[in-house]
Write a protein that holds these residues in place. Structure first.
Motif, PDB file in Angstrom:
ATOM      1  N   ASP A 198       1.872  -1.065   0.393  1.00  0.00           N
ATOM      2  CA  ASP A 198       0.068  -0.051  -0.402  1.00  0.00           C
ATOM      3  C   ASP A 198       1.218   1.385   0.539  1.00  0.00           C
ATOM      4  O   ASP A 198       1.112   1.403   1.363  1.00  0.00           O
ATOM      5  N   GLU A 199       1.418   1.711  -1.219  1.00  0.00           N
ATOM      6  CA  GLU A 199       2.482   2.685  -1.569  1.00  0.00           C
ATOM      7  C   GLU A 199       2.126   4.059  -0.541  1.00  0.00           C
ATOM      8  O   GLU A 199       2.983   4.613  -0.058  1.00  0.00           O
ATOM      9  N   ALA A 200       1.128   4.070  -1.351  1.00  0.00           N
ATOM     10  CA  ALA A 200      -0.023   5.131  -0.455  1.00  0.00           C
ATOM     11  C   ALA A 200       0.368   6.203   1.106  1.00  0.00           C
ATOM     12  O   ALA A 200       0.612   5.891   2.122  1.00  0.00           O
ATOM     13  N   PHE A 201      -0.490   4.851   1.446  1.00  0.00           N
ATOM     14  CA  PHE A 201       0.152   4.264   3.679  1.00  0.00           C
ATOM     15  C   PHE A 201       1.427   4.484   3.760  1.00  0.00           C
ATOM     16  O   PHE A 201       1.652   5.157   4.486  1.00  0.00           O
TER      17      PHE A 201
ATOM     18  N   GLY B  29      -0.693  -1.764   4.692  1.00  0.00           N
ATOM     19  CA  GLY B  29      -1.704  -0.823   5.112  1.00  0.00           C
ATOM     20  C   GLY B  29      -2.940  -1.712   6.498  1.00  0.00           C
ATOM     21  O   GLY B  29      -3.482  -0.426   5.991  1.00  0.00           O
TER      22      GLY B  29
ATOM     23  N   ARG C  94       4.034   8.687  12.671  1.00  0.00           N
ATOM     24  CA  ARG C  94       4.290   8.216  11.924  1.00  0.00           C
ATOM     25  C   ARG C  94       4.706   6.667  12.449  1.00  0.00           C
ATOM     26  O   ARG C  94       5.440   6.767  13.343  1.00  0.00           O
TER      27      ARG C  94
ATOM     28  N   ALA D  21       4.002   5.871   2.410  1.00  0.00           N
ATOM     29  CA  ALA D  21       4.627   7.088   2.054  1.00  0.00           C
ATOM     30  C   ALA D  21       3.799   8.232   2.934  1.00  0.00           C
ATOM     31  O   ALA D  21       5.070   8.889   3.831  1.00  0.00           O
ATOM     32  N   GLU D  22       2.447   7.483   3.695  1.00  0.00           N
ATOM     33  CA  GLU D  22       1.433   9.143   4.090  1.00  0.00           C
ATOM     34  C   GLU D  22       2.473   9.122   5.924  1.00  0.00           C
ATOM     35  O   GLU D  22       2.316   9.973   6.714  1.00  0.00           O
ATOM     36  N   ARG D  23       1.722   7.435   6.405  1.00  0.00           N
ATOM     37  CA  ARG D  23       1.941   7.368   7.156  1.00  0.00           C
ATOM     38  C   ARG D  23       3.421   6.854   8.142  1.00  0.00           C
ATOM     39  O   ARG D  23       3.086   6.165   9.439  1.00  0.00           O
TER      40      ARG D  23
END
Length: 709
Positions: free
Chosen positions: A248-251, A327, A572, A253-255
């Motif tokens: 889950d690349e977005a998770f 994620g 994070r 990167a963001e968290r």
């Protein structure tokens, strides 16, 4: 007919589920050795909804005066026997024994070893007593042997550790649970319903265990790795997650932070190599990844299997990495959790009986933490000792005639003669002490070694709070009067503190102790300041953290952690770059078989209490050695034959139980019994470098017919 006012809502005294139950007077009970209360269902309590295992149903049997201690015992100097004594003379002897050792050898020559069954109030008072009255840094507890690796890994990843960061009720609402090293069908039977509901709702269950246990039989997929290879297994699964494009690349990167290093470490663990190390086939690895990643939400839950290893922190860290990369953390119905074992294993360390922690999950080495707690206690921060030894290191230091040896020990609610690794060595060290005092409900194997044994009250005879595996703070209410010869641990600490020069600061009223605990925990990670006895009763428990709010409505408590941010400085979660390494002790020509240990349904921990209940003993009367038919054939062993299991530390003998439910290269022994079947005579005290957890779950042994040398 029992009057409703005679019925007390309370909780089971055993595991960390802390199942709700009701105690009611037993019709026709006459006292004496007759147990005067019976257990009834408490269906509205959300954790178990009235369900109880056999241990919970029979818990009142240990209240009987026929099986428990009812008067102090002291060692007669002439005969060497334990003989009855008055409370005043016994307490005088304890105070003199502790003070004498301290005067001769220094404060750190006096140690304290507590238990994960103590209430929050007792754990708090015990930590305060050790650091103020005794002035000693030498305190730890048997909860170190429970979930310390998960605690270390969870703190490293998320900034705080709580057994489950969500209620058990979330389990049936997720899509997949990956259950690692837990046989909860036998260790926490009422919890199994959550996993049954999960599957009824269309979710899936993956169980990781070297044995096909009752829990594994419920699984959609059972992975049976070689003991000690859980770390490689987790890394192999993460390798496939990356290779198959399931991150889950977005998770990430963001968290999260630290992913590149963790990713690189995982990619070094090729599936074919993992298959050779673990014995879990590549198709099974791929099936597990598909099953775990297919739904929107999933969970990883670990227990003692991956945690009780000399690499337990990194092993749990690898399973957390799997959650973070996909994620499955910080989102509804997803996350990593630890199935805490002991009744108050969570609260017991949060409030001061762990070697490096102060109340509120504050760290003893933190100047701000020391200042806050010292202010509540009314002492100078510099007067507080620093961190002490971990549990096994403390036990190993007992009775040593060295400058840093521990010459006196105060032992509460624990039985290390049976439960500690390398148990024969621990027993030898306890026998070498200058002075040993034990506070317990029964005359355990450890209590039999004491100079003074103090009989204390137990669960149904006292009020106090406990924190279950969900982080839910609960209240156990006094339901019956204790025998006249028993006193609570709080009363014991109050009396000893007064004898040792502290007339104030150690109340025996649990409500008063809890009020001080609330103030000491305020602002800490485990903040209980907004929790009161009244709130707990009204709300079926309150989840920490629950700070006290000024001028507004009460804080609601925190059933679910991390949904907005993790408890790290930047909010994070942190990946851990971990790699597989061998166990501390691998099989060789002399010791070619792996031993793993665990529990059985009818017994609990060292068995000190459950072995005194006839119904439970009938169901599980003694130890055994579970082994595969292939290994039994090589030994010429038949079902029930006496087998000797031998490690570099000792020998244990128990009947053979032959089963295809275990790997051919592995044997299993439960650890509830003393004597020649004591499994912990064999286990390895090699320690995890971070958590200081011993390697209970894997060591090299040889197995032979008991007549062998």
């Amino acid at each position: 007919m029992t009057d409703a006012t005679d019925i007390t809502d309370t909780h089971c005294p055993y595991c960390a589920l802390q199942c709700g139950m009701r105690l009611a007077p037993k019709e026709g009970a006459a006292g004496g050795s007759v147990v005067g209360v019976e257990v009834r269902e408490r269906t509205e309590f959300p954790v178990n909804q009235g369900a109880l295992c056999g241990k919970g149903r029979t818990a009142p049997e240990v209240l009987s005066s026929a099986v428990r201690l009812t008067e102090p015992l002291v060692r007669d100097e002439a005969t060497g026997e334990l003989v009855p004594a008055s409370w005043e003379s016994a307490l005088d002897r304890v105070a003199a024994g502790l003070a004498g050792v301290r005067a001769r050898h220094g404060a750190d020559a006096v140690g304290v070893f507590g238990g994960g069954g103590l209430t929050n109030e007792k754990a708090y008072a015990l930590g305060k007593f050790t650091r103020l009255v005794l002035g000693s840094s030498q305190i730890d507890y048997n909860g170190r042997f429970c979930m310390s690796s998960a605690a270390a890994a969870g703190t490293r990843a998320f900034g705080v550790d709580r057994g489950l960061p969500f209620p058990l009720a979330d389990v049936p609402r997720t899509g997949c649970v990956l259950l690692v090293g837990s046989n909860l069908a036998e260790t926490m039977p009422p919890a199994l319903r959550y996993f049954t509901e999960l599957r009824e709702n269309g979710g899936t269950l993956i169980v990781v265990d070297p044995r096909r246990t009752r829990t594994a039989e419920q699984a959609d997929l059972h992975l049976a790795p070689r003991p000690g290879t859980d770390l490689a297994l987790a890394l192999g699964l993460l390798h496939l997650v990356v290779a198959e494009g399931r991150v889950d690349e977005a998770f990430v990167a963001e968290r999260t932070s630290g992913w590149p290093a963790a990713r690189a470490a995982a990619m070094a663990h090729w599936p074919e190599w993992v298959e050779r190390i673990t014995g879990v086939s590549v198709p099974q690895l791929r099936a597990a990844v598909e099953m775990f990643c297919a739904p929107e939400a999933a969970m990883v839950l670990t227990a003692r299997g991956p945690e009780q290893q000399a690499k337990g922190t990194d092993t749990v860290g690898a399973w957390i990495n799997l959650c973070l990369a996909t994620g499955r953390a910080g989102r509804p119905f997803s996350g990593y959790g630890c199935l805490t074992g002991q009744g108050n294993g969570q609260g017991g360390r949060e409030h001061g009986q762990k070697a490096d922690q102060l109340p509120g999950y504050r760290m003893l080495a933190d100047p701000a933490a020391r200042e806050h707690v010292a202010g509540v206690w009314g002492v100078a921060p510099e007067s507080l000792p620093g961190p002490g030894r971990s549990a096994y290191e403390l036990l190993d230091a007992l009775g040593r005639d060295t400058e840093d040896g521990v010459r006196a020990l105060m032992l509460l609610a624990s039985n290390p003669v049976v439960s500690a690794p390398r148990a024969a060595h621990v027993e030898e060290r306890m026998r070498a002490l200058d002075f040993l005092v034990v506070c317990d409900v029964v005359l355990s194997e450890s209590a039999r070694l004491a100079d003074v044994v103090l009989p204390v009250t137990q669960w149904a005879e006292e009020t106090g709070t406990l924190t279950n595996l969900e982080g839910r703070v609960l209240l156990r209410r006094r339901a019956v009067d204790p025998p006249p010869g028993c006193r609570s641990d709080l009363e014991v600490l109050h009396a000893l503190a007064a004898r040792l020069g502290w007339e104030k600061g150690f109340p025996s009223d649990p409500a008063e102790v809890f009020d001080e605990l609330r103030r000491a925990s305020a602002g800490g990670k485990a903040d209980y300041s907004g929790i009161t006895y009244a709130r707990i009763e009204a709300e079926d428990g309150v989840f920490w953290p629950c700070p006290e709010e000024e001028g507004g409505p009460p804080h609601p408590g925190t059933p679910r952690l991390f949904l907005d941010r993790f408890a790290t400085e930047d909010g994070r979660a942190r990946f851990a770059p971990v790699s597989h390494r061998p166990s501390a002790e691998e099989p060789d020509e002399e010791y070619p078989v792996l031993l793993t240990t665990g529990r059985v349904l009818a017994q609990y921990q060292s068995g000190a209490q459950t072995r005194r209940v006839a119904e439970l003993n009938a169901a599980a009367p003694g130890p055994f050695v579970q082994l595969h038919p292939r290994l039994a054939g090589r030994l010429g062993a038949a079902e029930g034959d006496a087998l000797a299991v031998v490690s570099r530390r000792g020998r244990a003998v128990a009947p053979a139980r032959i089963s295809t439910d275990i790997r051919p290269d592995t044997v299993f022994m439960p650890f509830h019994w003393p004597g020649e079947g004591r499994a912990n005579s064999l286990t390895n005290p090699a320690l995890d470098p971070t958590s200081r957890m011993p390697e209970f779950k894997v060591c090299a042994v040889r197995v032979e017919l008991a007549g062998g040398s």
